[in-house]
Write a protein that holds these residues in place. Structure first.
Motif, PDB file in Angstrom:
ATOM      1  N   LEU A  51       3.463  12.006  -8.241  1.00 34.93           N
ATOM      2  CA  LEU A  51       2.068  12.435  -8.221  1.00 34.93           C
ATOM      3  C   LEU A  51       1.677  13.083  -9.546  1.00 34.93           C
ATOM      4  O   LEU A  51       0.584  12.832 -10.071  1.00 34.93           O
ATOM      5  CB  LEU A  51       1.826  13.401  -7.058  1.00 34.93           C
ATOM      6  CG  LEU A  51       1.984  12.813  -5.651  1.00 34.93           C
ATOM      7  CD1 LEU A  51       1.875  13.921  -4.608  1.00 34.93           C
ATOM      8  CD2 LEU A  51       0.976  11.715  -5.383  1.00 34.93           C
ATOM      9  N   CYS A  96       0.867  -1.186   0.000  1.00 32.47           N
ATOM     10  CA  CYS A  96       0.000   0.000   0.000  1.00 32.47           C
ATOM     11  C   CYS A  96       0.901   1.234   0.000  1.00 32.47           C
ATOM     12  O   CYS A  96       1.902   1.285   0.721  1.00 32.47           O
ATOM     13  CB  CYS A  96      -0.900   0.022   1.225  1.00 32.47           C
ATOM     14  SG  CYS A  96      -2.134  -1.278   1.222  1.00 32.47           S
ATOM     15  N   TYR A  97       0.516   2.215  -0.803  1.00 26.50           N
ATOM     16  CA  TYR A  97       1.313   3.440  -0.884  1.00 26.50           C
ATOM     17  C   TYR A  97       1.319   4.162   0.463  1.00 26.50           C
ATOM     18  O   TYR A  97       0.292   4.340   1.094  1.00 26.50           O
ATOM     19  CB  TYR A  97       0.751   4.390  -1.947  1.00 26.50           C
ATOM     20  CG  TYR A  97       1.023   3.924  -3.359  1.00 26.50           C
ATOM     21  CD1 TYR A  97       2.265   4.128  -3.937  1.00 26.50           C
ATOM     22  CD2 TYR A  97       0.033   3.291  -4.098  1.00 26.50           C
ATOM     23  CE1 TYR A  97       2.520   3.702  -5.236  1.00 26.50           C
ATOM     24  CE2 TYR A  97       0.273   2.865  -5.391  1.00 26.50           C
ATOM     25  CZ  TYR A  97       1.519   3.063  -5.956  1.00 26.50           C
ATOM     26  OH  TYR A  97       1.767   2.651  -7.229  1.00 26.50           O
ATOM     27  N   ILE A 128      -2.255  12.521  -9.986  1.00 21.07           N
ATOM     28  CA  ILE A 128      -2.917  12.528  -8.678  1.00 21.07           C
ATOM     29  C   ILE A 128      -2.773  13.920  -8.099  1.00 21.07           C
ATOM     30  O   ILE A 128      -1.661  14.433  -7.944  1.00 21.07           O
ATOM     31  CB  ILE A 128      -2.301  11.477  -7.732  1.00 21.07           C
ATOM     32  CG1 ILE A 128      -2.499  10.082  -8.310  1.00 21.07           C
ATOM     33  CG2 ILE A 128      -2.918  11.571  -6.348  1.00 21.07           C
ATOM     34  CD1 ILE A 128      -1.783   8.987  -7.558  1.00 21.07           C
ATOM     35  N   GLN A 135      -5.788  -0.768  -7.277  1.00 20.65           N
ATOM     36  CA  GLN A 135      -7.024  -0.049  -6.974  1.00 20.65           C
ATOM     37  C   GLN A 135      -7.193   1.179  -7.860  1.00 20.65           C
ATOM     38  O   GLN A 135      -8.224   1.814  -7.833  1.00 20.65           O
ATOM     39  CB  GLN A 135      -7.052   0.387  -5.506  1.00 20.65           C
ATOM     40  CG  GLN A 135      -7.149  -0.775  -4.551  1.00 20.65           C
ATOM     41  CD  GLN A 135      -7.062  -0.311  -3.111  1.00 20.65           C
ATOM     42  OE1 GLN A 135      -6.065   0.255  -2.707  1.00 20.65           O
ATOM     43  NE2 GLN A 135      -8.120  -0.554  -2.377  1.00 20.65           N
ATOM     44  N   TRP A 136      -6.206   1.518  -8.630  1.00 21.60           N
ATOM     45  CA  TRP A 136      -6.260   2.715  -9.469  1.00 21.60           C
ATOM     46  C   TRP A 136      -6.570   2.321 -10.899  1.00 21.60           C
ATOM     47  O   TRP A 136      -6.166   1.269 -11.379  1.00 21.60           O
ATOM     48  CB  TRP A 136      -4.923   3.465  -9.416  1.00 21.60           C
ATOM     49  CG  TRP A 136      -4.638   3.954  -8.032  1.00 21.60           C
ATOM     50  CD1 TRP A 136      -3.982   3.294  -7.057  1.00 21.60           C
ATOM     51  CD2 TRP A 136      -5.054   5.180  -7.486  1.00 21.60           C
ATOM     52  NE1 TRP A 136      -3.948   4.036  -5.925  1.00 21.60           N
ATOM     53  CE2 TRP A 136      -4.608   5.217  -6.154  1.00 21.60           C
ATOM     54  CE3 TRP A 136      -5.766   6.276  -7.963  1.00 21.60           C
ATOM     55  CZ2 TRP A 136      -4.829   6.277  -5.319  1.00 21.60           C
ATOM     56  CZ3 TRP A 136      -5.980   7.341  -7.120  1.00 21.60           C
ATOM     57  CH2 TRP A 136      -5.524   7.334  -5.815  1.00 21.60           C
ATOM     58  N   TYR A 160      -5.467   3.917 -13.361  1.00 23.77           N
ATOM     59  CA  TYR A 160      -4.422   4.514 -14.191  1.00 23.77           C
ATOM     60  C   TYR A 160      -3.522   3.412 -14.710  1.00 23.77           C
ATOM     61  O   TYR A 160      -2.992   2.615 -13.942  1.00 23.77           O
ATOM     62  CB  TYR A 160      -3.594   5.510 -13.376  1.00 23.77           C
ATOM     63  CG  TYR A 160      -4.422   6.565 -12.698  1.00 23.77           C
ATOM     64  CD1 TYR A 160      -5.065   7.542 -13.450  1.00 23.77           C
ATOM     65  CD2 TYR A 160      -4.550   6.586 -11.325  1.00 23.77           C
ATOM     66  CE1 TYR A 160      -5.824   8.506 -12.825  1.00 23.77           C
ATOM     67  CE2 TYR A 160      -5.308   7.553 -10.702  1.00 23.77           C
ATOM     68  CZ  TYR A 160      -5.949   8.516 -11.461  1.00 23.77           C
ATOM     69  OH  TYR A 160      -6.692   9.477 -10.854  1.00 23.77           O
ATOM     70  N   GLU A 204      -3.899  15.201  -4.995  1.00 24.22           N
ATOM     71  CA  GLU A 204      -3.576  15.292  -3.565  1.00 24.22           C
ATOM     72  C   GLU A 204      -2.847  14.037  -3.109  1.00 24.22           C
ATOM     73  O   GLU A 204      -3.275  12.926  -3.412  1.00 24.22           O
ATOM     74  CB  GLU A 204      -4.856  15.442  -2.741  1.00 24.22           C
ATOM     75  CG  GLU A 204      -5.622  16.726  -2.983  1.00 24.22           C
ATOM     76  CD  GLU A 204      -4.857  17.952  -2.519  1.00 24.22           C
ATOM     77  OE1 GLU A 204      -4.149  17.863  -1.499  1.00 24.22           O
ATOM     78  OE2 GLU A 204      -4.955  18.981  -3.199  1.00 24.22           O
ATOM     79  N   ARG A 230      -3.565   3.008  -0.493  1.00 23.10           N
ATOM     80  CA  ARG A 230      -4.120   2.296  -1.652  1.00 23.10           C
ATOM     81  C   ARG A 230      -3.038   1.446  -2.300  1.00 23.10           C
ATOM     82  O   ARG A 230      -1.848   1.703  -2.163  1.00 23.10           O
ATOM     83  CB  ARG A 230      -4.651   3.307  -2.676  1.00 23.10           C
ATOM     84  CG  ARG A 230      -5.660   4.265  -2.101  1.00 23.10           C
ATOM     85  CD  ARG A 230      -7.010   4.000  -2.698  1.00 23.10           C
ATOM     86  NE  ARG A 230      -8.017   4.812  -2.031  1.00 23.10           N
ATOM     87  CZ  ARG A 230      -8.785   5.664  -2.648  1.00 23.10           C
ATOM     88  NH1 ARG A 230      -8.673   5.844  -3.945  1.00 23.10           N
ATOM     89  NH2 ARG A 230      -9.700   6.334  -1.983  1.00 23.10           N
ATOM     90  N   ALA A 253      -2.965  12.686  -0.314  1.00 24.01           N
ATOM     91  CA  ALA A 253      -3.866  11.895   0.525  1.00 24.01           C
ATOM     92  C   ALA A 253      -4.670  10.904  -0.309  1.00 24.01           C
ATOM     93  O   ALA A 253      -5.103   9.861   0.202  1.00 24.01           O
ATOM     94  CB  ALA A 253      -4.803  12.815   1.301  1.00 24.01           C
ATOM     95  N   ASP A 254      -4.889  11.202  -1.599  1.00 26.54           N
ATOM     96  CA  ASP A 254      -5.619  10.288  -2.475  1.00 26.54           C
ATOM     97  C   ASP A 254      -4.835   9.005  -2.739  1.00 26.54           C
ATOM     98  O   ASP A 254      -5.404   7.991  -3.136  1.00 26.54           O
ATOM     99  CB  ASP A 254      -5.933  10.968  -3.812  1.00 26.54           C
ATOM    100  CG  ASP A 254      -6.902  12.135  -3.654  1.00 26.54           C
ATOM    101  OD1 ASP A 254      -7.624  12.159  -2.644  1.00 26.54           O
ATOM    102  OD2 ASP A 254      -6.927  13.003  -4.547  1.00 26.54           O
ATOM    103  N   LEU A 255      -3.547   9.041  -2.511  1.00 21.04           N
ATOM    104  CA  LEU A 255      -2.671   7.905  -2.776  1.00 21.04           C
ATOM    105  C   LEU A 255      -2.495   7.014  -1.551  1.00 21.04           C
ATOM    106  O   LEU A 255      -2.402   5.794  -1.672  1.00 21.04           O
ATOM    107  CB  LEU A 255      -1.303   8.433  -3.242  1.00 21.04           C
ATOM    108  CG  LEU A 255      -0.222   7.409  -3.534  1.00 21.04           C
ATOM    109  CD1 LEU A 255      -0.566   6.658  -4.808  1.00 21.04           C
ATOM    110  CD2 LEU A 255       1.111   8.122  -3.685  1.00 21.04           C
TER     111      LEU A 255
END
Length: 163
Positions: free
Chosen positions: A130, A121-122, A135, A148-149, A151, A137, A144, A139-141
Motif C-alpha cells: 500500500l 481483482c485485488y 494507497i 483501473q489505477w 499508478y 486505505e 479493483r 478499501a481503495d484497493l
C-alpha cells in the motif's frame, strides 16, 4: 210492556253476569294464549341465540388455542434465530480476529505483498504494498484491477501478474 217478576229479573241479571264472566274469561284465555305463543317464540329464539353464542365461543376458544400454539412456535423460532445470530456474530468475530491476525502477519513481511482473485481483482495487500503504491486505505484497493489505477507501478505489477 209486561212487568217482569223480581225472580225473572234476578235470573236475567245472573245470566248476564255469567255471560259477561264467560266472555271475559274467553278474552283473558285468548290473550293468555297469544302471550304464551309469543313467549314460546321468544324462548325458541333465545335458545337459538344461545346455541349460536355457544358455537361462537367454541370457535373463539379454538382460535385462541391456535393463536397460542402459533405464538409458542414463533417464540421458539425467535429464540432459535437469536441463538443463531449470537453464533454467527461469535463466528464473525473469530473470523475478523483471524483476518486481523493474518493481516498483521502479512504486514510484518518487509516486501510488498498482495493477493488477487481469479478475475485478477485485488483482494488484499500488506502495508508495504500500500505504501509503495501510494494507497492510503486498503478499501481503495479491494475489488479493483491493476489496469483501473493510474499508478505506473500498479500497471507494471499487473504486467508481472500476467507473466
Amino acid at each position: 210492556f209486561t212487568q217482569y217478576e223480581d225472580y225473572e229479573i234476578e235470573l236475567i241479571e245472573k245470566l248476564a253476569e255469567s255471560i259477561a264472566s264467560t266472555i271475559s274469561t274467553v278474552r283473558v284465555n285468548e290473550s293468555t294464549k297469544i302471550l304464551l305463543e309469543k313467549t314460546q317464540q321468544q324462548a325458541e329464539a333465545m335458545k337459538s341465540q344461545e346455541e349460536e353464542i355457544r358455537q361462537n365461543i367454541e370457535e373463539l376458544e379454538a382460535t385462541q388455542e391456535e393463536m397460542r400454539r402459533k405464538q409458542t412456535m414463533l417464540e421458539k423460532e425467535l429464540t432459535d434465530a437469536l441463538t443463531q445470530i449470537k453464533t454467527l456474530r461469535s463466528d464473525e468475530e473469530k473470523w475478523q480476529a483471524l483476518r486481523d491476525y493474518m493481516q498483521a502477519a502479512w504486514n510484518a513481511v518487509p516486501m510488498a505483498l498482495y493477493w488477487k482473485d481469479a478475475e485478477l481483482c485485488y483482494q488484499g495487500a500488506n502495508q508495504s504494498f500500500l505504501k509503495m503504491a501510494n494507497i492510503a486505505e486498503p478499501a481503495d484497493l479491494l475489488g479493483r484491477q491493476s489496469t483501473q489505477w493510474h499508478y505506473g507501478l500498479l500497471a507494471a505489477l499487473n504486467t508481472d501478474d500476467a507473466q
